[in-house]
Design an enzyme around this catalytic site. Structure first.
Site, PDB file in Angstrom:
ATOM      1  N   LYS A  40     -13.065  -8.898 -16.157  1.00 32.19           N
ATOM      2  CA  LYS A  40     -11.740  -8.669 -16.185  1.00 32.19           C
ATOM      3  C   LYS A  40     -11.057  -9.616 -15.427  1.00 32.19           C
ATOM      4  CE  LYS A  40      -8.842  -4.455 -15.081  1.00 32.19           C
ATOM      5  NZ  LYS A  40      -8.640  -3.619 -14.038  1.00 32.19           N
TER       6      LYS A  40
HETATM    7  O1  G3P Z   1      -5.802  -0.135 -14.158  1.00 31.57           O
HETATM    8  C1  G3P Z   1      -4.731  -0.561 -13.124  1.00 31.57           C
HETATM    9  C2  G3P Z   1      -4.480   0.619 -12.406  1.00 31.57           C
HETATM   10  O2  G3P Z   1      -5.404   0.920 -11.453  1.00 31.57           O
HETATM   11  C3  G3P Z   1      -3.185   0.314 -11.474  1.00 31.57           C
HETATM   12  O3  G3P Z   1      -2.648   1.329 -11.203  1.00 31.57           O
HETATM   13  O4  G3P Z   1      -1.158   3.134 -10.296  1.00 31.57           O
HETATM   14  O5  G3P Z   1      -1.810   1.081  -8.947  1.00 31.57           O
HETATM   15  O6  G3P Z   1      -0.200   0.739 -10.909  1.00 31.57           O
HETATM   16  P1  G3P Z   1      -1.169   1.545 -10.271  1.00 31.57           P
END
Ligand code: G3P
Length: 212
Positions: free
Chosen positions: A83
């Site tokens: 990734k």
């Molecule tokens: O997959 C990416 C994710 O973990 C980010 O999520 O909620 O931090 O924007 P968030």
């Protein structure tokens, strides 16, 4: 549509596998740090728990470093996908690793133009973030609809894994938009399976059958 688990917690991942709801796993440096380890200690355990693609994120920021780190991570297991954050150095690394047949996923995608470049560079997957766009009063799902439309028009094989999923509606709308996958925190899996009328219905059936 595939469901990936957005977590580095092996217990949660195993639970999702038992539910038949783990087509793959996405991790990132924040999720790995939360478990108190690093890619080398945690990714092998996740790869053992889930047979699908396991996305392990690099920490290097220059193309050479990303390529080196990607080659090392790829040795952990056959289902590891490297990734890589979007950007010039990231795209160079995606092109180089995909030429070596190492699967890559481009993360931190915030518009369709970035998604086009990631596909052109040879990424197997992209991770566009919907929740973080919604946080800025932009429509994350509009981006997903645009990406799916463009990828379909040009037969790009790159798979769209909708990320930064914050609630069940993101999941349903991603499915309607034709995304290949959503990656969801385990808490959302639990929200998706519950409905108050289901709970009430079970209680009534049990009461009527004299079991309660
Ligand atoms: O997959 C990416 C994710 O973990 C980010 O999520 O909620 O931090 O924007 P968030």
């Amino acid at each position: 549509m595939q469901i990936f688990i957005d977590s580095a917690n092996v217990k949660e991942i195993k639970e999702a596998v038992e539910l038949g709801l783990c087509d793959g796993v996405t991790t990132n440096p924040s999720l790995i740090a939360k478990q108190g380890g690093d890619n080398k200690t945690i990714i092998p355990k996740i790869c053992e728990a889930c047979a699908g693609p396991v996305l392990a994120e690099v920490l290097s920021v220059d193309a050479e470093g990303i390529i080196r780190e990607g080659r090392e991570l790829a040795k952990i297991a056959d289902n590891v996908v490297i990734k890589i954050p979007m950007g010039k150095e990231g795209l160079k690394a995606v092109a180089a690793l995909s030429a070596e047949e190492i699967d890559t996923a481009v993360t931190l995608i915030f518009n369709a133009s970035q998604a086009i470049l990631a596909a052109k560079a040879g990424a197997s997957f992209i991770a566009p973030f919907v929740g973080r766009l919604d946080d800025l009063s932009l429509d994350g799902l509009d981006m997903i609809r645009e990406i799916v439309e463009i990828y379909t028009l040009y037969d790009f094989e790159t798979e769209v894994i909708v990320a930064s999923v914050r609630h069940p509606l993101h999941v349903k709308d991603s499915a309607l938009a034709g995304a290949d996958a959503v990656t969801v925190p385990y808490g959302i899996v639990e929200k998706l399976m519950n409905h108050p009328l289901t709970t009430a219905g079970i209680e009534k059936f049990l009461a009527d059958a004299g079991r309660k």
